[in-house]
Scaffold this active site. Sequence first.
Site, mmCIF file in Angstrom:
data_model
loop_
_atom_site.group_PDB
_atom_site.id
_atom_site.type_symbol
_atom_site.label_atom_id
_atom_site.label_comp_id
_atom_site.label_asym_id
_atom_site.label_seq_id
_atom_site.Cartn_x
_atom_site.Cartn_y
_atom_site.Cartn_z
ATOM 1 C CB THR A 169 28.957 22.424 -10.585
ATOM 2 O OG1 THR A 169 28.322 21.919 -11.745
ATOM 3 C CG2 THR A 169 30.188 23.234 -10.975
ATOM 4 N N GLY A 221 25.037 25.530 -11.138
ATOM 5 C CA GLY A 221 23.619 25.620 -11.489
ATOM 6 C C GLY A 221 23.378 25.224 -12.938
#
Length: 299
Positions: A169, A221
């Site tokens: 991400t 995460g």
Amino acid sequence: MPIRLIVHGGAWSIPDEMDTAHLQGVQKALEEVYPALQSGISALEAVERAVNILEEDPTFDAGRGAFLNDQGEIELDAIIMDGRDLSFGAVAAVQNLLHPVSLAREIMTKTDHSMLVGKGAQAFAQFIGMEELDPRALLTDRELAYYHQIKEDPHFKSHHPFEPFPSDTVGAVAMDGKENIAAATSTGGTPRKMAGRVGDSPIVGAGAYADNETGAVSTTGWGESIMKVLLAKTVCDRMERTSALEAAKFGIQVLREKGKGYGGLIGINAQGDYAFAYNTEKMAWGWVDEKGTIQRRIR
Ligand code: GLY
């Protein structure tokens, strides 16, 4: 008040051979956007531009290079938030777009809503004339090979408490010359996620948060754990009481102890101090320091 820019490109056990690509991606975002920030673009514009650069880079799990879901398709999530008035725009499960964060910004500025998903988001993208891509334009050989490697594996999980799976991400946080702060995050989610699965990234307070009075944060995460503790908002709230760095560490402690999860984050508090923390083996991130020098880290 200082001008600030910090970006990240994921937190997980990034293989050593991918270090250089991650650092180059982070560097490109900083060196292209920081001068524009110095020239007067807003923090909001800066985080969108920085995330656009990271979405274009096939190194990361965002835009081009995103993971495939269990149907072999790419579904993208993104958010952008303006610390001036807490307005935000978010999209989830969109396909065929290179820049979901830009669609998120359009939703924020051109509609009465804050979040659009799936077909409705795609229809709005078409309505405003955003370029729609052939899905293959976002697909990389690396991710196609990974999809085939894991698709029939009965033991595969898109997360594991002790072995963080890939989480590339991307995100950016900026402060402009008017002391306004903003944050943005963009992702392809987790590998072999169920079609329609939405993670933390587009969820306000989880994937990003920005409030001029406290700070701004972008996270990365394992989304299911990050959502439990609204990681970005938890850190922003803490910034009122502690240093930026301590607030970041506190957020990761909450993620680990209460969310039973893992990930990383970057941020800037209302005074312009940088924050970062992670409990994965590595995080890729970079910022522009007080002297205007680009600093990059992957460790
Ligand atoms: N943090 C990205 C995701 O879990 O979707």
